[in-house]
Design an enzyme around this catalytic site. Sequence first.
Site, PDB file in Angstrom:
ATOM      1  N   HIS A  61       0.825  -1.205   0.000  1.00 41.23           N
ATOM      2  CA  HIS A  61       0.000   0.000   0.000  1.00 41.23           C
ATOM      3  C   HIS A  61       0.865   1.264   0.000  1.00 41.23           C
ATOM      4  CE1 HIS A  61      -2.824   2.766   2.428  1.00 41.23           C
ATOM      5  NE2 HIS A  61      -3.357   2.654   1.226  1.00 41.23           N
ATOM      6  N   GLU A  88       0.750  -0.564  -4.885  1.00 38.98           N
ATOM      7  CA  GLU A  88      -0.400   0.322  -5.061  1.00 38.98           C
ATOM      8  C   GLU A  88       0.059   1.759  -4.920  1.00 38.98           C
ATOM      9  OE1 GLU A  88      -3.909   2.628  -3.146  1.00 38.98           O
ATOM     10  OE2 GLU A  88      -1.822   2.329  -2.558  1.00 38.98           O
ATOM     11  N   ASP A  90      -1.134   6.111  -5.917  1.00 39.16           N
ATOM     12  CA  ASP A  90      -2.289   6.986  -6.105  1.00 39.16           C
ATOM     13  C   ASP A  90      -1.980   8.064  -7.128  1.00 39.16           C
ATOM     14  OD1 ASP A  90      -4.008   6.008  -3.703  1.00 39.16           O
ATOM     15  OD2 ASP A  90      -2.034   6.388  -2.837  1.00 39.16           O
ATOM     16  N   HIS A 103      -1.137  10.692  -2.756  1.00 41.46           N
ATOM     17  CA  HIS A 103      -2.424  10.199  -2.265  1.00 41.46           C
ATOM     18  C   HIS A 103      -3.451  11.294  -2.025  1.00 41.46           C
ATOM     19  CE1 HIS A 103      -5.373   8.948   0.817  1.00 41.46           C
ATOM     20  NE2 HIS A 103      -5.331   7.790   0.176  1.00 41.46           N
TER      21      HIS A 103
END
Length: 317
Positions: A61, A88, A90, A103
């Site tokens: 993450h 992952e 963003d 993010h």
Amino acid sequence: MRNKLFFLVVLFTVFCSCKEAPSITNVNNSTKDSISNNNSIEDLLNNLNNPTSNKIMVISHRGDWRNAPENSLQAIQNCIDLGVDMVEIDVRKTNDNQLVVIHDSKLDRTTTGKGLVKEWTLDSLKTLRLKNGTGRPTHHRIPTLREALLIAKGKILINLDKCYDYFDDAYKIIEETGTTKQVVIKGYNKSVEDVQRDFGNKLDSIIFMPIIHLDKQKNAKSILFDYQNKIKPLAFEIVFSQDTSSVLNEFSEIKNNGSKVWVNSLWKSLNAGYEDDIALNNRDSIYGWYVDKGVNMIQTDRPALLLKYLRSKGLHD
């Protein structure tokens, strides 16, 4: 005089080369005996395309954010070196329509800047520095989506979050970087018809993963199987704050119908309390619960811990 001049030139050259430190370092130099990346991109893709594989894929993450600023190039490189299957990250858009990896909609928490990302140009964002987990500035800078994809190319799968609304712009970069097979795009609260309209024939060349929220989508089971009947996604991300939904006992059926099952071990509202920080003291009661349920993709904030656990059980190479 000539010898003295030659000596000064050599000294100046050495001094300059010492100051030019690489921006990305390989964390495996000192940890090769503990964790290493043994999988090729072909192995990762084969696993992703095998819904019933007993090898559990690990997704980190926002990258390895405990050891580098979240969503930084170094956080991605760390994941590659650890042997993580997917990272992952963003995506946000700048004032001059450039896609960057960050993010929050605001800069304040993770950078030395303030205000909305969309109000800054790319050039101005590149003057900022990313903060580490304690809020202190580092030498790392906000990467572009292109930079992130290039560092991951051929090495690790990439999940793009917060990217659905920017898909057309992102797709151009994905194509130009040659990473279409590696990238997973996800979306929440979208019907099959929405996805087919928004992506069109690009669904044939990208990997789309629906997010199914068991608390908010009361007809979650019918949504799942509608997707599987019409576009056959390679995976579903399953979100739940309570462990009472019947869907949690039907993962085998979902996998047998052609889709892997992704869960998030991040925090309670995503997983009914089966979270990474509790796994620090009792891995079997947290990660073991996912294994028993038949989950075969886990997004984590503690990739090294999860990898060690899965490898001890023969569930990860």
